[in-house]
Design a protein around this motif. Structure first.
Motif, mmCIF file in Angstrom:
data_model
loop_
_atom_site.group_PDB
_atom_site.id
_atom_site.type_symbol
_atom_site.label_atom_id
_atom_site.label_comp_id
_atom_site.label_asym_id
_atom_site.label_seq_id
_atom_site.Cartn_x
_atom_site.Cartn_y
_atom_site.Cartn_z
ATOM 1 N N GLY A 4 17.543 -13.956 -0.391
ATOM 2 C CA GLY A 4 16.790 -15.167 -0.707
ATOM 3 C C GLY A 4 17.200 -16.278 0.253
ATOM 4 O O GLY A 4 18.381 -16.410 0.574
ATOM 5 N N GLN B 269 4.282 -15.106 -9.214
ATOM 6 C CA GLN B 269 4.996 -15.798 -10.281
ATOM 7 C C GLN B 269 4.236 -15.884 -11.600
ATOM 8 O O GLN B 269 4.346 -16.854 -12.323
ATOM 9 N N ARG C 294 18.153 -8.066 -1.059
ATOM 10 C CA ARG C 294 16.863 -7.438 -1.374
ATOM 11 C C ARG C 294 16.635 -6.174 -0.573
ATOM 12 O O ARG C 294 15.918 -5.285 -0.977
ATOM 13 N N ASN D 158 6.154 -12.888 0.328
ATOM 14 C CA ASN D 158 7.322 -13.635 -0.136
ATOM 15 C C ASN D 158 7.835 -14.468 1.038
ATOM 16 O O ASN D 158 8.312 -13.934 2.029
ATOM 17 N N LYS D 159 7.696 -15.791 0.878
ATOM 18 C CA LYS D 159 8.104 -16.671 1.975
ATOM 19 C C LYS D 159 9.541 -17.130 1.822
ATOM 20 O O LYS D 159 10.094 -17.751 2.711
ATOM 21 N N ALA E 134 8.338 -9.286 -5.969
ATOM 22 C CA ALA E 134 7.964 -9.677 -4.622
ATOM 23 C C ALA E 134 7.439 -11.108 -4.581
ATOM 24 O O ALA E 134 6.925 -11.560 -3.582
ATOM 25 N N GLY E 135 7.520 -11.813 -5.670
ATOM 26 C CA GLY E 135 7.217 -13.231 -5.617
ATOM 27 C C GLY E 135 5.948 -13.692 -6.315
ATOM 28 O O GLY E 135 5.666 -14.872 -6.339
ATOM 29 N N THR F 268 1.475 -8.674 -1.651
ATOM 30 C CA THR F 268 2.208 -9.912 -1.906
ATOM 31 C C THR F 268 2.825 -10.451 -0.631
ATOM 32 O O THR F 268 3.051 -9.717 0.336
#
Ligand code: ASP
Ligand code: MG
Length: 417
Positions: free
Chosen positions: A309, A209, A290, A257-258, A206-207, A255
């Motif tokens: 994405g 990192q 996704r 996710n942008k 989910a981003g 999370t």
């Protein structure tokens, strides 16, 4: 032989002073009676600099040559670290991916480790040397140099730990551990003492990192205890381990996710084969979907919405526009300004009312939910991009993640004292 694998990221080996500090830390681990295999990344921004260099001589550098070039970054840091250790009187040897027996498939710039011929590393450890292995690189069966994808040194470390049967794999990075949410967006976010592999995979997907997702998969498959530790401060970090060894909690993290976009195929006839064609075409171009939602059809037409994405948005719209007439779809809509906010936790599916609490928290702040998806341990909502950060704080507050405490129900595996 009690082995620990330690991995130091680019920031941790960013300067000669830091390399000396890493050498000191490796020595301390050795003084505790462990054999140490160390995996290092390229110094600082080296990999980015090398990439930039490549694009200054070619618009489309061949993948093979890119791997040849990028693999040099790690070769610099392994040699320097070996020198720094020897200077402390600690026997050490640097090894490239090839020399360490890291065999991959031949997928340049995104290779997967197939096996590790560990004999050479093991022999050095047995002889009392610190084995310093270049992260992120391997060699294919045809002796081509490959790389594992950006951030891939984590995966080298986890795979090496699995191959060596290490007590633990310690990943030293520039953050103190894994947090309940990104502390830059949620100031109340708190560091987790432990988290399960499954939860960590969802957070990474989910981003978040912190870790290369593949490293978590490898650690999970071989049950390697994985520590995320700060390379700069002596705090206890986060342990990523088997769920059954951790106290149960409902929600562990949230999370945002942008980097996503939404595409919808509207008014498409509701008949067999439509989804297969759409996803077949996207998959052939390497576009990962996704989230897919097909709505209940009315009068034999339906809408299919996808989340992808954001960097693939233009390409995806082009592919779908190309299919539109053949599918007899009314139109293709796209929206590049959406974000995905999720909650992750082993109790998400098994606890009544979790989803409704999340939706209520968003509703109270008048944040509209465009799409919802859920899995065994995650609930994700697509919202407009401008509300993303507020949405993240809202759910983090709702589940009081800033108060999250979770204990181990098993003995702590080895970690830095
Ligand atoms: N040096 C590589 C990168 O920057 C691999 C790594 O750091 O893990 O992506
Ligand atoms: Mg790096």
């Amino acid at each position: 032989m009690r082995v620990i694998v330690q991995k130091y990221g680019g920031t941790s080996v960013g300067t000669p002073e830091r390399i000396r500090a890493v050498a000191e830390r490796v020595r301390r681990t050795r003084d505790r009676g462990r054999q140490v295999a160390v995996v290092v990344s390229a110094m600082g921004q080296t990999t980015d600099d090398l990439l930039r260099l490549a694009h200054q001589v070619s618009d489309q550098p061949p993948q093979r040559e890119l791997d040849m070039l990028l693999s040099t970054g790690e070769q610099v840091s392994i040699a320097l670290l070996a020198m720094a250790l020897e200077a402390l009187g600690v026997p050490a040897i640097s090894l490239t991916g090839l020399q360490s027996g890291i065999i991959t498939d031949d997928h340049h710039s995104g290779a997967r480790i197939r096996s590790i011929k560990k004999e050479r590393v093991e022999r050095h450890l047995r002889d009392g040397r610190v084995a310093i292995v270049a992260g992120f690189q391997g060699v294919s069966n045809g002796y081509e140099i490959t790389t594992l994808g950006r951030g891939g040194s984590d995966t080298t470390a986890a795979a090496l730990a699995a191959a060596l049967g290490a007590e633990a794999c310690e990943i030293f990075t520039d953050v103190p551990g894994v947090f309940t949410a990104d502390p830059r967006i949620v100031p109340r976010a708190t560091k987790l003492d432990c988290i399960s592999y499954e939860e960590m995979l969802e957070l990474a997907g989910a981003g978040a990192q912190v870790l290369h997702p593949r490293s978590v998969e490898v650690a999970k498959n071989y049950r390697v205890p994985l520590w995320v530790l700060s390379g700069f401060e002596e705090r206890s970090g986060t342990l990523v381990w088997e769920a059954k060894k951790l106290e149960k909690v409902v929600v562990t993290g949230a999370t945002l996710n942008k980097g996503i976009a939404k595409v919808a195929i509207c008014g498409v006839p509701d008949r067999p084969g439509v989804a297969a064609r759409v996803f077949g075409a996207l998959a052939r171009e390497g576009i990962n979907v996704r989230l897919i939602i097909q709505s209940v059809g009315q009068e034999k037409v339906t809408d299919i919405s996808l989340v992808i994405g954001r960097s693939f948005l233009k390409q995806a719209v082009k592919i779908l526009e190309g299919l539109r007439a053949g599918l007899k779809a009314r139109e293709i809509q796209s929206d590049g300004s959406v974000a995905e906010v999720s909650i992750v936790g082993s109790g998400v599916a098994g606890t009544a009312g979790v989803a409704s609490r999340m939706f209520r928290a968003l509703a109270r702040r008048r944040i509209n939910i465009q799409l919802i998806s859920s899995s065994e341990i995650r609930i994700a909502c697509i919202v407009d991009a401008a509300s993303g950060e507020r949405a993240l704080r809202a759910v983090h507050d709702e589940f009081q993640l800033y108060r999250l405490r979770r204990r181990l129900v098993a003995a702590r595996p080895e970690a830095r004292a």
